[in-house]
Write a protein that holds these residues in place. Sequence first.
Motif, PDB file in Angstrom:
ATOM      1  N   GLN A 162      37.522  33.202  35.468  1.00 29.09           N
ATOM      2  CA  GLN A 162      38.293  33.360  36.706  1.00 29.09           C
ATOM      3  C   GLN A 162      37.568  32.726  37.881  1.00 29.09           C
ATOM      4  O   GLN A 162      38.186  32.075  38.742  1.00 29.09           O
ATOM      5  CB  GLN A 162      38.550  34.845  36.970  1.00 29.09           C
ATOM      6  CG  GLN A 162      39.523  35.490  36.011  1.00 29.09           C
ATOM      7  CD  GLN A 162      39.717  36.962  36.307  1.00 29.09           C
ATOM      8  OE1 GLN A 162      39.007  37.549  37.137  1.00 29.09           O
ATOM      9  NE2 GLN A 162      40.693  37.570  35.629  1.00 29.09           N
ATOM     10  N   LYS A 163      36.273  32.910  37.919  1.00 26.13           N
ATOM     11  CA  LYS A 163      35.473  32.324  39.001  1.00 26.13           C
ATOM     12  C   LYS A 163      35.571  30.805  38.979  1.00 26.13           C
ATOM     13  O   LYS A 163      35.714  30.156  40.047  1.00 26.13           O
ATOM     14  CB  LYS A 163      34.010  32.766  38.837  1.00 26.13           C
ATOM     15  CG  LYS A 163      33.036  32.125  39.820  1.00 26.13           C
ATOM     16  CD  LYS A 163      33.262  32.641  41.223  1.00 26.13           C
ATOM     17  CE  LYS A 163      32.117  32.278  42.156  1.00 26.13           C
ATOM     18  NZ  LYS A 163      31.774  30.865  42.188  1.00 26.13           N
ATOM     19  N   GLN A 164      35.522  30.248  37.801  1.00 28.22           N
ATOM     20  CA  GLN A 164      35.629  28.795  37.691  1.00 28.22           C
ATOM     21  C   GLN A 164      36.997  28.311  38.170  1.00 28.22           C
ATOM     22  O   GLN A 164      37.105  27.320  38.899  1.00 28.22           O
ATOM     23  CB  GLN A 164      35.386  28.366  36.239  1.00 28.22           C
ATOM     24  CG  GLN A 164      35.398  26.858  36.029  1.00 28.22           C
ATOM     25  CD  GLN A 164      34.298  26.159  36.791  1.00 28.22           C
ATOM     26  OE1 GLN A 164      33.150  26.613  36.787  1.00 28.22           O
ATOM     27  NE2 GLN A 164      34.637  25.053  37.469  1.00 28.22           N
ATOM     28  N   ASN A 165      38.057  29.056  37.780  1.00 31.94           N
ATOM     29  CA  ASN A 165      39.417  28.685  38.204  1.00 31.94           C
ATOM     30  C   ASN A 165      39.570  28.776  39.717  1.00 31.94           C
ATOM     31  O   ASN A 165      40.170  27.890  40.351  1.00 31.94           O
ATOM     32  CB  ASN A 165      40.446  29.580  37.519  1.00 31.94           C
ATOM     33  CG  ASN A 165      40.488  29.362  36.012  1.00 31.94           C
ATOM     34  OD1 ASN A 165      40.075  28.303  35.527  1.00 31.94           O
ATOM     35  ND2 ASN A 165      40.994  30.348  35.284  1.00 31.94           N
ATOM     36  N   GLU A 166      39.058  29.845  40.302  1.00 29.93           N
ATOM     37  CA  GLU A 166      39.153  30.002  41.745  1.00 29.93           C
ATOM     38  C   GLU A 166      38.347  28.930  42.467  1.00 29.93           C
ATOM     39  O   GLU A 166      38.768  28.418  43.515  1.00 29.93           O
ATOM     40  CB  GLU A 166      38.670  31.393  42.169  1.00 29.93           C
ATOM     41  CG  GLU A 166      39.577  32.533  41.700  1.00 29.93           C
ATOM     42  CD  GLU A 166      40.973  32.440  42.282  1.00 29.93           C
ATOM     43  OE1 GLU A 166      41.137  31.892  43.393  1.00 29.93           O
ATOM     44  OE2 GLU A 166      41.903  32.921  41.626  1.00 29.93           O
ATOM     45  N   ASP A 167      37.198  28.587  41.933  1.00 29.86           N
ATOM     46  CA  ASP A 167      36.401  27.518  42.558  1.00 29.86           C
ATOM     47  C   ASP A 167      37.161  26.187  42.506  1.00 29.86           C
ATOM     48  O   ASP A 167      37.172  25.418  43.498  1.00 29.86           O
ATOM     49  CB  ASP A 167      35.057  27.387  41.838  1.00 29.86           C
ATOM     50  CG  ASP A 167      34.116  28.545  42.158  1.00 29.86           C
ATOM     51  OD1 ASP A 167      34.373  29.259  43.145  1.00 29.86           O
ATOM     52  OD2 ASP A 167      33.126  28.735  41.410  1.00 29.86           O
ATOM     53  N   ASP A 168      37.800  25.929  41.373  1.00 25.70           N
ATOM     54  CA  ASP A 168      38.584  24.685  41.263  1.00 25.70           C
ATOM     55  C   ASP A 168      39.770  24.710  42.236  1.00 25.70           C
ATOM     56  O   ASP A 168      40.076  23.706  42.914  1.00 25.70           O
ATOM     57  CB  ASP A 168      39.100  24.519  39.836  1.00 25.70           C
ATOM     58  CG  ASP A 168      37.969  24.271  38.843  1.00 25.70           C
ATOM     59  OD1 ASP A 168      36.853  23.902  39.289  1.00 25.70           O
ATOM     60  OD2 ASP A 168      38.181  24.454  37.617  1.00 25.70           O
ATOM     61  N   GLY A 169      40.449  25.893  42.332  1.00 19.70           N
ATOM     62  CA  GLY A 169      41.581  26.002  43.258  1.00 19.70           C
ATOM     63  C   GLY A 169      41.147  25.865  44.701  1.00 19.70           C
ATOM     64  O   GLY A 169      41.856  25.255  45.517  1.00 19.70           O
ATOM     65  N   LEU A 170      40.006  26.440  45.037  1.00 19.43           N
ATOM     66  CA  LEU A 170      39.490  26.339  46.399  1.00 19.43           C
ATOM     67  C   LEU A 170      39.162  24.893  46.745  1.00 19.43           C
ATOM     68  O   LEU A 170      39.442  24.433  47.879  1.00 19.43           O
ATOM     69  CB  LEU A 170      38.254  27.218  46.545  1.00 19.43           C
ATOM     70  CG  LEU A 170      37.607  27.233  47.924  1.00 19.43           C
ATOM     71  CD1 LEU A 170      38.608  27.721  48.983  1.00 19.43           C
ATOM     72  CD2 LEU A 170      36.362  28.105  47.926  1.00 19.43           C
ATOM     73  N   ALA A 171      38.653  24.159  45.822  1.00 17.96           N
ATOM     74  CA  ALA A 171      38.342  22.743  46.071  1.00 17.96           C
ATOM     75  C   ALA A 171      39.625  21.949  46.322  1.00 17.96           C
ATOM     76  O   ALA A 171      39.684  21.078  47.218  1.00 17.96           O
ATOM     77  CB  ALA A 171      37.576  22.176  44.875  1.00 17.96           C
ATOM     78  N   ILE A 172      40.691  22.279  45.556  1.00 19.52           N
ATOM     79  CA  ILE A 172      41.971  21.580  45.765  1.00 19.52           C
ATOM     80  C   ILE A 172      42.561  21.946  47.122  1.00 19.52           C
ATOM     81  O   ILE A 172      43.072  21.071  47.866  1.00 19.52           O
ATOM     82  CB  ILE A 172      42.941  21.956  44.623  1.00 19.52           C
ATOM     83  CG1 ILE A 172      42.439  21.379  43.299  1.00 19.52           C
ATOM     84  CG2 ILE A 172      44.348  21.433  44.932  1.00 19.52           C
ATOM     85  CD1 ILE A 172      43.244  21.823  42.103  1.00 19.52           C
TER      86      ILE A 172
ATOM     87  N   ALA B 169      32.301  40.983  41.580  1.00 13.03           N
ATOM     88  CA  ALA B 169      32.581  41.665  40.313  1.00 13.03           C
ATOM     89  C   ALA B 169      31.709  41.105  39.191  1.00 13.03           C
ATOM     90  O   ALA B 169      31.237  41.850  38.313  1.00 13.03           O
ATOM     91  CB  ALA B 169      34.058  41.521  39.964  1.00 13.03           C
ATOM     92  N   LEU B 170      31.491  39.799  39.223  1.00 12.53           N
ATOM     93  CA  LEU B 170      30.671  39.175  38.188  1.00 12.53           C
ATOM     94  C   LEU B 170      29.215  39.633  38.277  1.00 12.53           C
ATOM     95  O   LEU B 170      28.577  39.933  37.252  1.00 12.53           O
ATOM     96  CB  LEU B 170      30.754  37.651  38.327  1.00 12.53           C
ATOM     97  CG  LEU B 170      30.046  36.831  37.240  1.00 12.53           C
ATOM     98  CD1 LEU B 170      30.603  37.157  35.858  1.00 12.53           C
ATOM     99  CD2 LEU B 170      30.204  35.335  37.544  1.00 12.53           C
TER     100      LEU B 170
ATOM    101  N   ALA C 208      37.784  34.136  45.294  1.00 12.81           N
ATOM    102  CA  ALA C 208      36.562  33.631  44.641  1.00 12.81           C
ATOM    103  C   ALA C 208      35.360  34.523  44.979  1.00 12.81           C
ATOM    104  O   ALA C 208      34.516  34.811  44.118  1.00 12.81           O
ATOM    105  CB  ALA C 208      36.301  32.192  45.064  1.00 12.81           C
ATOM    106  N   LEU C 209      35.309  34.969  46.252  1.00 11.19           N
ATOM    107  CA  LEU C 209      34.210  35.842  46.667  1.00 11.19           C
ATOM    108  C   LEU C 209      34.279  37.192  45.951  1.00 11.19           C
ATOM    109  O   LEU C 209      33.264  37.736  45.514  1.00 11.19           O
ATOM    110  CB  LEU C 209      34.256  36.034  48.181  1.00 11.19           C
ATOM    111  CG  LEU C 209      33.154  36.921  48.771  1.00 11.19           C
ATOM    112  CD1 LEU C 209      31.777  36.321  48.474  1.00 11.19           C
ATOM    113  CD2 LEU C 209      33.350  37.088  50.280  1.00 11.19           C
ATOM    114  N   GLN C 210      35.486  37.759  45.827  1.00  8.33           N
ATOM    115  CA  GLN C 210      35.649  39.024  45.120  1.00  8.33           C
ATOM    116  C   GLN C 210      35.233  38.909  43.648  1.00  8.33           C
ATOM    117  O   GLN C 210      34.603  39.823  43.082  1.00  8.33           O
ATOM    118  CB  GLN C 210      37.104  39.491  45.224  1.00  8.33           C
ATOM    119  CG  GLN C 210      37.517  39.910  46.633  1.00  8.33           C
ATOM    120  CD  GLN C 210      38.995  40.259  46.725  1.00  8.33           C
ATOM    121  OE1 GLN C 210      39.740  40.119  45.755  1.00  8.33           O
ATOM    122  NE2 GLN C 210      39.419  40.723  47.906  1.00  8.33           N
TER     123      GLN C 210
END
Length: 425
Positions: free
Chosen positions: A261-271, A313-314, A307-309
């Motif tokens: 999930q963190k990886q997905n959010e990081d990718d979405g944030l970059a987009i 959690a991670l 992404a921060l949340q």
Amino acid sequence: MTTPIRSATTWRLPKPGNPIAALRLLLVALLTLLAAPVMAGAEEYRLAPGDVLHVLVVGAPDLSIDVPIEMNGAAWFPLVGAIEANGKTLDEVRRETAEAYAAMSLSRRVAPGGGLPQVIETNQVLVTVVAYRPIYVSGDAVGVREIPFRSGMTLHHVTALTSGGPPRDTQRPASSDEIAAAATALANEYARIWRLKSFLGTDTPKDYERIFVAHVPAIDSIVSVERSILTETRAAIRTQKLQLRDEIARVRKRIAVLSQQKQNEDDGLAIDEKYLEDVRALHEKGLAALSRVAEVRRAALVTASRALQIDVALEDARAEAAKLAAELSAVDSDARISAWKDLGEAVARAQQRQASLAALSASAGETLRQLYGIKPTAKVTRDGVTLGPAETTPSLALMPGDIVEFHLLPPGMAVTSEEQRAETQ
């Protein structure tokens, strides 16, 4: 002309018509036969500190004296000085002493009337043992004492001499029920020690055998309980470790999901950030409204917040996994530390129980013999070596310095191994 030195077993015949010399030789012969005590194995007996010798020089009564063997192993004889006696037979010491006196008399000729014969021959010197080391007796049934050694003394004689038990006190003797209770308490501590050492992996067959200090039914129940505790303890530890491993596996799966999930959010944030830059560029050229820029910006902030949340959690999941791993590794060490602590306390209690049982058995020793005809078990130690059970029969001939330990317990409470118990059941 000098008279030659003769060995201790060589006798010079007196000249005819010399009744004094003949009488002297007869006296020496009689003393040789009668003065020394006779005991079984006397020819092999080795003298030691504590034995007392007596030297007799025929014709020189001033030289007759008792000579103790000192702690350094030497015996000091008048005029000739120290002669090593420790570890030697009486015959060896006799020969050396006689030769020393003969050599001394030749080197120090004494004038007639000076109190000594002009020449002392070896057959004029007699060395005997007037006192042997005592026999040392101890045990929970007889107290501690020394018994003077006598020729022909056997284990049966010592048993008879100690049958009265230790000196009585003003308290009443302990009953057999009290002794049985004390033996059961001691067996309980021994069983606990065996269980703890088995858990720690330091047990030996002797640890299990000594549990059965008595033929008391309660001891079998005690062993059964301790065995069950050992089994349940091991099972509980296995269950605890299995639960921790399952929990660690569950947390690791969560970590894997959160990481994705963190990886997905990081990718979405970059987009979103790239899209926000493009919209701003269009707004500067007048091709996009300001409201569109604000909308794209809000979307990027939402993605960053998610992404921060997920990051938080991670990190929590990773901390939980580390904590569970530490608990798993500490399960065995904590259990062992607790077992070592309990073992030390159990050993201390066992020593106290053992002393209590010994005191009770000693106070009731004579009573138990009279009521039940109990015979104490004996252990004989000679020169630091414990004789085997087959040797310690009533007819065993004792030697000076022997250590005899007696032990007495109520009926059916003799110390046995598990194999011996199985044979009697």
